[in-house]
Design an enzyme around this catalytic site. Structure first.
Site, mmCIF file in Angstrom:
data_model
loop_
_atom_site.group_PDB
_atom_site.id
_atom_site.type_symbol
_atom_site.label_atom_id
_atom_site.label_comp_id
_atom_site.label_asym_id
_atom_site.label_seq_id
_atom_site.Cartn_x
_atom_site.Cartn_y
_atom_site.Cartn_z
ATOM 1 N N HIS A 168 -31.609 -54.435 61.471
ATOM 2 C CA HIS A 168 -31.072 -54.274 62.825
ATOM 3 C C HIS A 168 -32.209 -54.095 63.834
ATOM 4 C CE1 HIS A 168 -28.057 -52.736 65.823
ATOM 5 N NE2 HIS A 168 -29.144 -52.129 66.277
ATOM 6 N N GLU A 169 -33.119 -53.165 63.537
ATOM 7 C CA GLU A 169 -34.191 -52.884 64.491
ATOM 8 C C GLU A 169 -35.184 -54.042 64.585
ATOM 9 O OE1 GLU A 169 -33.946 -50.486 66.489
ATOM 10 O OE2 GLU A 169 -32.288 -49.478 65.480
ATOM 11 N N HIS A 220 -33.936 -56.525 66.953
ATOM 12 C CA HIS A 220 -34.214 -56.152 68.347
ATOM 13 C C HIS A 220 -35.591 -56.667 68.780
ATOM 14 C CE1 HIS A 220 -30.714 -53.986 69.446
ATOM 15 N NE2 HIS A 220 -30.902 -52.942 68.658
#
Length: 816
Positions: free
Chosen positions: A435-436, A439
């Site tokens: 997820h990160e 980003h």
């Protein structure tokens, strides 16, 4: 450590046993909102509810403020609550009633908070009566009894204080309860967590004028908290260490008070803490907490400290490992081996290849983005993350990790995402790794400019968070799909999401919107990304608004077609190796949380289950109760057996319970927990229950703000999410005559959830509040302006306060 007990039988004998007949028994509760609305005796219906009713209460529609959550209805609940408290004798059934009534009240205040600015607040008189109910409870001789139900009542009725925002009325009784903390009571961390609600409430009352006035007249409480922390320093070596840490941390937050005596006493305590627990000592997280509070609210107290050198020294000690991937990632870690770091590189490389294919980037970064490397900082545990990350990297830690983009156009910028491991075995177990990393990739290849630039015109949070979730889960996001039956959001509503909305809307509905657009309208996604890659975020917002209206009906129909599809393992992530070979006929069955499963079995039989504990779980325990002699064994992230387990409370009979204490962040470790129910002898009608309470699904309090002040720069816009209050400051150099501040809403005024209202207050000599300030702009809505004359260099302090519903706002400061 595992507690292994061998029975006089062989594993193969168990595998060959005939399975006995099992029967399922589910509690049938009339606790749905519609049932409560039809109830002739609401207090009785609430009193008899089960734990799994809480979700319905907290997620009730705002229309319930006109019936079950009306002021008149809550007044009757308050009377019933006082009656139950008066007859409370510490019995488990009585405690369950108290907890139910307390949770119902808290749910009502939560629903009211989320209803928007058009709905009247509950009266001050009602909130004060609930606070007095808490006092009445704490004065009961059985208030602090231990036991699952008794602790549940205590936790609910003390946390209620933060919901009703009446800590000045209950501070004395909550401080008195704190004095019951000792070496014996510290063993029950759930009980200690109930005492910790004092500090949750203190944090929730930041910038509350009534609380600051109360503390100004009762500064002896600061002395008491300092003595409490000093006298109980032994607890720093126990699982109850969080109570001492939070006592000192919330004392430090009192530095924000405009009262000089309060601030003087709090500063003296922080300086004593720094002397007693210097950086590098065993409990230096207290030094870090003191420095954090002082740097926010009293930076003059840090004169003479070389904080940059302290950060370098701490980073070298806490994160000694460094591994460079062949791609852009550099992995710094607390405890990853080179082999594990290499595996993480493989996971990130696979995710990057997938990202470029899904987003069709052509591997071309956006203009002016120099973030060709990204630092992945991995702490060994959530405790380490909470202790050290904020000081080292400046991020908040009430989350599962965070991407810090910085200013991508600067050559000296360091893009970084900070994460932690949820288990420390051979597997990576890095929470939100993909997820990160998404980003980072999205910011570099899809979003021109900084994070503030991206948010400047709204209508983009659904993409930023939803796309990161999609890249992690693809078609396998069960938690998102499970939301659909509880009530659909329109696509337009999801597109209007801001960071001031709840996590379900931000992450899970964002995922659903992104998935819908990628699967059904990829050309529209291409058009949107062309806008964001060139920095045309105003045009993005306009186009998203049009697309929402265009596809609302199609999105609603599409939601009905969804089912979970399990994704294959990503390259570089091997399936977990079992500790022993598993017999083909052994089945592990999912156990539904908060529902009773009735089982019977023969001697030496074994039944295997698992339960998934989501993030933000505040309570989790597994219990059995029934006839005969069954034993309960559990493991985290691996199948449990009687001969291989990590946790057990086995005893004669079939009445056992395993409780899981929350970690330092207040939440139980998320992940999959395996259960073995094994017959020491035959057993019959044994009820197996995995009881858990999840804050993310049934939020017990309003969403908490990041109370760390944001440092502003002249001419640079900053976007802040304000739920209740935020702080900001700007340093004004010599020669400036006037500071002008513009604050503008970033939300859509047509949002069906209601437009927010954030007021702006400023002072030059202290942190302002709604009552104590030098300058104020408090018009309706969140568009505010101040012109502040200055005569000398120094900080100008700002307080952003949302009296009802919060908002995303942009702050812009100029010097004249």
């Amino acid at each position: 450590m595992s507690h292994i007990r061998f029975f006089p039988r062989h594993r193969l004998a168990l595998a060959c046993m005939l399975a006995s007949v099992s029967s399922f028994s589910f509690a049938q509760n009339q606790c749905a909102v519609a049932d409560l609305q039809q109830s002739r005796d609401l207090a009785a219906a609430v009193s008899g509810a089960e734990y799994d009713c809480y979700h319905a209460w907290f997620s009730a529609p705002s229309a319930t403020l006109n019936d079950i959550y009306s002021e008149a209805s809550l007044s009757r609940i308050q009377v019933a609550l006082d009656q139950e408290i008066a007859r409370y004798r510490g019995e488990a059934e009585q405690a369950r009633v108290l907890e139910n009534l307390g949770e119902f009240v808290r749910a009502a205040y939560y629903v009211r908070y989320n209803a928007g600015t058009g709905t009247p607040e509950f009266s001050e008189a009602l909130s004060q009566r609930f606070a007095q109910s808490t006092n009445l409870f704490l004065n009961n001789p059985h208030a602090l009894d231990q036991g699952r139900e008794q602790v549940g009542a205590m936790k609910s009725l003390t946390l209620m204080v933060d919901n009703v925002k009446q800590l000045p009325l209950t501070m004395d009784s909550m401080m008195a309860a704190l004095m019951h903390f000792n070496r014996d009571t510290a063993k029950d961390t759930q009980w200690v967590d109930g005492l910790n609600n004092l500090f949750r409430s203190m944090a929730g009352h930041a910038a509350n004028d009534a609380f600051y006035r109360y503390m100004a007249n009762n500064t002896h409480h600061i002395d008491t908290l300092a003595r409490f922390a000093s006298d109980n320093a032994w607890a720093l070596d126990t699982d109850a260490n969080f109570i001492v840490f939070n006592a000192l941390r919330e004392t430090g937050r009192l530095l924000a008070s405009p009262d000089q005596e309060t601030k003087r006493k709090a500063l003296a305590v922080m300086q004593q803490v720094m002397q007693r627990y210097p950086l590098g000592s065993e409990h230096d997280k207290l030094w870090l907490a003191a420095v954090e509070m002082m740097s926010y609210y009293a930076p003059e107290g840090l004169n003479g400290l070389n904080l940059e050198q302290a950060k370098q020294d701490l980073a070298a000690r806490v994160m000694p490992n460094r591994f460079e991937c062949q791609g852009p990632a550099i992995i710094r870690s607390e405890d990853l081996t080179d082999a594990q770091a290499a595996k993480a590189c493989e996971v990130l490389a696979a995710k990057e290849a997938d990202f470029h294919q899904v987003a069709n980037t052509g591997n071309q970064p956006v203009a002016d983005d120099l973030n060709d490397r990204v630092e992945v900082a991995v702490f060994a545990s959530n405790d380490s993350y909470v202790d050290y990350s904020s000081f080292l990297f400046g991020n908040t830690t009430d989350n599962g990790g965070q991407y810090l983009e910085g200013t991508p156009s600067r050559a000296d910028n360091t893009a970084r995402f900070v994460a932690y491991r949820y288990a420390n075995g051979e597997d990576l177990s890095i929470l939100n790794l993909e997820h990160e990393y998404t980003h980072y990739l999205d910011a570099r290849f899809n979003q021109y400019g900084s994070f503030s630039d991206n948010l400047a015109h709204g209508h983009i949070v659904w993409w930023l968070e939803g796309f990161a979730e999609y890249m992690h889960y693809k078609q396998g996001y069960k938690a998102a799909i499970d939301l659909i039956p509880s009530g659909k959001l329109s696509l337009s509503t999801v597109f209007d999401t801001t960071y001031s909305h709840d996590s379900n809307r931000i992450y899970r509905w964002g995922y659903l919107a992104v998935r819908f657009m990628l699967e059904n309208h990829p050309q529209d996604v291409e058009s949107l990304l062309a806008l964001s890659r060139s920095g045309q975020f105003a045009q993005w917002a306009q186009q998203v608004t049009v697309l929402g209206q265009q596809y609302d009906a199609e999105f609603e129909r599409w939601l009905d077609t969804l089912e979970v599809v399990v994704e294959p393992e990503q390259p570089g992530t091997d399936p977990e190796e079992p500790s022993e070979p598993t017999d083909p006929e052994v089945q592990v069955t999912e156990l539904a949380a908060n529902q009773s499963l009735q089982l019977s079995g023969e001697a030496y039989s074994e039944k295997l289950f698992y339960v998934d504990v989501p993030a933000n779980t505040v309570r989790f325990n597994v219990s059995i109760e029934g006839a005969g002699d069954a034993d309960l064994y559990m493991s985290y992230n691996k199948v449990a057996h009687y001969y291989d387990f990590e946790m057990s409370q086995y005893a004669d009979g079939s009445n056992e319970e395993i409780q899981f204490a929350p970690e330092q962040n207040g939440y139980v470790k998320a992940g999959r927990y395996y259960i073995s129910l094994t017959g020491r002898d035959s057993y019959d009608s044994v009820n197996l229950v995995a009881a858990l309470e999840v804050e993310a699904q049934t939020p017990p309090t309003q969403v908490q703000d990041d109370l760390a002040p944001v440092v502003l720069e002249s001419g640079e816009a900053k976007v802040l999410t304000v739920h209740q209050q935020r702080y900001a400051a700007v340093y004004v150099p010599e020669g400036v005559k006037e500071v002008r501040v513009w604050m503008s809403s970033q939300s859509n005024a047509n949002d069906p959830y209601g437009a927010g209202n954030v007021d702006l207050y400023a002072s030059r000599k202290h942190w302002p509040t709604a009552e104590q300030h030098e300058y104020a702009s408090n018009y309706a809505g969140s568009n505010e302006y101040l012109a502040i004359p200055v005569t000398e260099a120094g900080y100008v302090h700002f307080s952003l306060q949302a009296p009802q519903q919060g908002d995303d706002v942009e702050m812009l400061v100029y010097f004249f």
